[in-house]
Design an enzyme around this catalytic site. Structure first.
Site, PDB file in Angstrom:
ATOM      1  N   CYS A  75       0.871  -1.181   0.000  1.00  0.00           N
ATOM      2  CA  CYS A  75       0.000   0.000   0.000  1.00  0.00           C
ATOM      3  C   CYS A  75       0.902   1.223   0.000  1.00  0.00           C
ATOM      4  O   CYS A  75       1.593   1.487   0.983  1.00  0.00           O
ATOM      5  CB  CYS A  75      -0.919   0.008   1.218  1.00  0.00           C
ATOM      6  SG  CYS A  75      -1.940   1.502   1.330  1.00  0.00           S
ATOM      7  N   CYS A 219      -4.826   6.144  -4.145  1.00  0.00           N
ATOM      8  CA  CYS A 219      -4.147   4.848  -4.093  1.00  0.00           C
ATOM      9  C   CYS A 219      -2.734   5.060  -4.617  1.00  0.00           C
ATOM     10  O   CYS A 219      -2.544   5.334  -5.808  1.00  0.00           O
ATOM     11  CB  CYS A 219      -4.896   3.820  -4.941  1.00  0.00           C
ATOM     12  SG  CYS A 219      -4.069   2.209  -5.029  1.00  0.00           S
TER      13      CYS A 219
END
EC number: 5.1.1.7
Length: 276
Positions: A75, A219
């Site tokens: 992530c 993201c």
């Protein structure tokens, strides 16, 4: 027992961060699912766990759970928050931190202006490394969805990504096509889906449907994947400014076998305690 946690975000992509260096607990997927509920829990896109390293050449181990309880490999926005967290909590005094993830080692560099630069490593383009079902690596692929062919790029930034070019991100079918591609059988570990609008050769707009979380405000790995796909296709030049709903990231990539460098903010929101 009560566990201390910190709520953070990177461009609106929000996280619950727990230090398991100075605290000791066994956190399971069920806890992530319980705490991730925005109505009855803390609410977050991902739960980030800071653990002691399991090898001598890194500073920390980094684990990530989606709000649905699934554990994932990487992530990018979370990595920036991870770096800010370990410095704020004085778990390290280093400004350049090596962190072990499920997909390999990443390096985090906290800059004097508070921005965090993450060396995400090189993109993985071979279908078996994504993973994606295709005979050979290609710039783009045709994937059948509801009887129609969808053209997309597929690659891994430590986690799997599909990137689709669209004329306008505002009208892109993120909530219709995103979940269908996320669960497409050609992506055996599911996939994050980016909808990319090229504004000019160094400026793009992006929306991302994240596996296990749905559409998020930003993201980081999705921005990296979109920039790599656009540069490989010849649509854009490095460095690329990527505007997401939550804000802007800068992505630099010099080409094959080179690391992708992502730079952006990390913000602490509040501190709290939760019962395990």
């Amino acid at each position: 027992m009560l566990l201390r946690f910190t709520k953070m975000h990177g461009l609106g992509n929000d996280f619950m961060v727990i230090d398991l260096v100075t605290q000791h607990a066994h956190i399971q997927p069920k806890h992530a699912k319980q705490w991730g509920d925005r109505h009855t829990g803390i609410g977050f896109d991902q739960l980030l766990i800071v653990e002691p390293p399991s090898r001598p050449d890194v500073d920390f181990r980094y684990r990530i759970f989606n709000a649905d309880g699934s554990e994932v490999e990487q992530c990018g926005n979370g990595a920036r928050c991870f770096a800010r967290f370990v410095l704020d909590k004085r778990l390290t005094v280093k400004k350049r931190i090596r962190v072990e993830t499920r997909s390999g080692v990443i390096e985090l560099d906290v800059r004097p202006d508070g921005q965090v630069c993450v060396d995400m490593g090189p993109p993985r383009l071979e279908p078996r490394e994504i993973p994606f079902q295709a005979e050979n690596a290609a710039l783009d692929y045709q994937v059948e969805v509801d009887g129609c062919e969808v053209e997309l790029a597929a690659l891994s930034m430590g986690n799997p990504h599909a990137v689709l070019r669209v004329e306008n991100v505002e009208s892109a079918p993120v909530h219709e096509l995103g979940p269908k591609l996320e669960h497409h059988p050609r992506f055996p570990q599911r996939v994050n889906v980016g909808f990319l609008q090229v504004v000019d050769r160094q400026h793009a707009r992006l929306r991302v449907w994240e596996r296990g979380a749905g559409e998020t405000q930003a993201c980081g790995t999705g921005a990296c994947a979109a920039a790599v796909a656009a540069i490989r296709q010849g649509w854009m030049d490095s460095p690329v400014l990527v505007d997401l709903p939550g804000g802007r990231l800068s992505i630099a990539w010099a080409g094959p076998d080179q690391s992708v460098m992502m730079t952006g903010p990390a913000v602490r929101v509040y501190e709290g305690q939760v019962r395990l």
